[in-house]
Design a protein around this motif. Structure first.
Motif, mmCIF file in Angstrom:
data_model
loop_
_atom_site.group_PDB
_atom_site.id
_atom_site.type_symbol
_atom_site.label_atom_id
_atom_site.label_comp_id
_atom_site.label_asym_id
_atom_site.label_seq_id
_atom_site.Cartn_x
_atom_site.Cartn_y
_atom_site.Cartn_z
ATOM 1 N N GLY A 143 26.666 42.824 30.407
ATOM 2 C CA GLY A 143 27.065 43.148 31.787
ATOM 3 C C GLY A 143 25.874 43.114 32.719
ATOM 4 O O GLY A 143 24.740 43.325 32.288
ATOM 5 N N THR A 186 35.317 47.492 39.653
ATOM 6 C CA THR A 186 34.229 46.706 40.267
ATOM 7 C C THR A 186 34.709 45.315 40.712
ATOM 8 O O THR A 186 34.462 44.927 41.863
ATOM 9 N N TYR A 190 34.535 43.835 44.650
ATOM 10 C CA TYR A 190 33.910 42.550 45.039
ATOM 11 C C TYR A 190 34.955 41.636 45.692
ATOM 12 O O TYR A 190 34.677 40.964 46.688
HETATM 13 O O1 C5P Z 1 28.652 41.787 34.881
HETATM 14 P P1 C5P Z 1 29.738 42.805 34.908
HETATM 15 O O2 C5P Z 1 30.766 42.576 33.850
HETATM 16 O O3 C5P Z 1 29.239 44.221 34.922
HETATM 17 O O4 C5P Z 1 30.479 42.618 36.297
HETATM 18 C C1 C5P Z 1 31.758 43.158 36.521
HETATM 19 C C2 C5P Z 1 32.427 42.367 37.640
HETATM 20 O O5 C5P Z 1 31.758 42.635 38.882
HETATM 21 C C3 C5P Z 1 32.383 40.856 37.497
HETATM 22 O O6 C5P Z 1 33.444 40.381 36.718
HETATM 23 C C4 C5P Z 1 32.519 40.401 38.951
HETATM 24 O O7 C5P Z 1 33.856 40.480 39.397
HETATM 25 C C5 C5P Z 1 31.745 41.471 39.693
HETATM 26 N N1 C5P Z 1 30.347 41.075 39.952
HETATM 27 C C6 C5P Z 1 30.085 40.109 40.901
HETATM 28 N N2 C5P Z 1 28.796 39.731 41.142
HETATM 29 C C7 C5P Z 1 27.776 40.321 40.491
HETATM 30 C C8 C5P Z 1 28.017 41.330 39.520
HETATM 31 C C9 C5P Z 1 29.323 41.695 39.278
HETATM 32 O O8 C5P Z 1 31.002 39.566 41.525
HETATM 33 N N3 C5P Z 1 26.540 39.956 40.756
#
Ligand code: C5P
Length: 308
Positions: A143, A186, A190
């Motif tokens: 993540g 999250t 976004y």
């Molecule tokens: O990387 P991670 O799984 O923690 O991110 C969760 C969600 O947050 C991603 O699927 C995406 O929708 C959003 N995200 C994003 N841009 C980033 C980090 C996260 O759009 N730089």
């Protein structure tokens, strides 16, 4: 060693500058992470049940937020341990126990923190001896916020937030966190950010680090830091959870030096002038609309570390 316990901090984003949506579904960020003294603990133990039918990785969760975390293979700590075993090229066993204090789906990277702690604990339990660079790489696959939970302190993340450089800071900052009932997803926040931008016809451009923010951190100037806090996800979090505006307003009325939604929310963060000031703000916020609890913390603090 038959059990290893790792303590890992929550984070607040002091600046979260969000660029346009990329083709891979992520956004380019300038993400100033700050680790604060709200900790989860993850223990990785040799499994009690070693029969062939037993799952290689199990997880149990204890603490206030236990009911809100999946105790199965979707758990981020389990995913991290599985990724680590995969990198080592064989199947390893562990029973994971997570003692949660970091709010779940609160914008404080609690799940990412547990993943980082599981990496450190299992690396030790399994005697893999992987260096920090390798753990950082595995963390980034699990993540975007996981590498910072290993790193700790105060750092700026670029790319999707996973490429970290440490930032110089002076002294300690005093924080209050207003925890809300229920989390915010999250990806949804976004998505709402993209939708609001499209509706308004705004082009976010390339995200850049705030010079006043970096200077305030270097100088340990809480008043300047309070003025420089920004979060591009805040309008989206407020759109999805309008009651957060009351919480932010209540903290401002109580004399916070600065306030913002933490990451994708719904936790709100308030910067205080001192420990006493933080306790006063926390006491006042307890009655604010939409605030489940208010806790104080200091930052920066170290990233995931073995404590037992
Ligand atoms: O990387 P991670 O799984 O923690 O991110 C969760 C969600 O947050 C991603 O699927 C995406 O929708 C959003 N995200 C994003 N841009 C980033 C980090 C996260 O759009 N730089």
């Amino acid at each position: 060693m038959s059990a290893i316990t790792v303590r890992v901090p929550a984070k607040v984003n002091l600046q979260l500058a969000v660029g346009p949506l990329r083709e891979d579904g992520y956004h380019d960020l300038v993400n100033v992470f700050h680790a604060v003294s709200i900790f989860d603990e993850v223990t990785a133990a040799e499994p009690g049940d070693v029969s062939a039918a037993a799952p290689p990785l199990t997880v149990r969760i204890e603490g206030e937020w236990a009911g809100e975390v999946p105790a199965n293979d979707d758990n981020l700590a389990v995913r991290a341990a599985r990724a680590l075993a995969g990198r080592a090229g064989r199947s390893y066993r562990a029973d994971l126990l997570i003692r949660k204090s970091i709010p779940v789906a609160g914008g404080m990277a609690g799940g990412s923190a547990d993943a980082a702690a599981a990496l450190v604990a299992c690396n030790e339990l399994w005697g893999l001896g992987l260096p920090p660079e390798d753990l950082m790489e595995i963390a980034a696959d699990v993540g975007s916020d996981v590498p910072f939970a290993l790193f700790g302190g105060t750092a700026v993340g670029t790319g999707r937030g996973e490429r970290l450089s440490r930032l110089e800071t002076a002294g300690s900052f005093h924080w209050v966190f207003a925890l809300a009932d229920g989390g915010l997803s999250t990806p949804r926040v976004y998505g709402e950010c993209d939708r609001l931008r499209e509706e308004a016809g705004t082009d976010p451009g390339r995200p850049v680090a705030s010079e006043p923010l970096l200077a305030a951190l270097r100088e340990g100037d809480a008043v300047a830091l309070g003025r420089a806090l920004t979060n591009d996800l805040q309008p989206a979090a407020l759109s999805l959870r309008p009651s957060l505006a009351h919480t932010l307003h209540a903290g401002d009325e109580l004399g916070a030096l600065g306030s913002l939604v933490s990451g994708s929310g719904p936790t709100c963060a308030f910067l205080a002038a001192s420990e006493t000031h933080a306790a006063e703000i926390a006491a006042g916020l307890k009655n604010a609309e939409g605030c489940r609890a208010a806790v104080t913390a200091t930052g920066p603090v170290p990233g995931a570390e073995v404590v037992g």
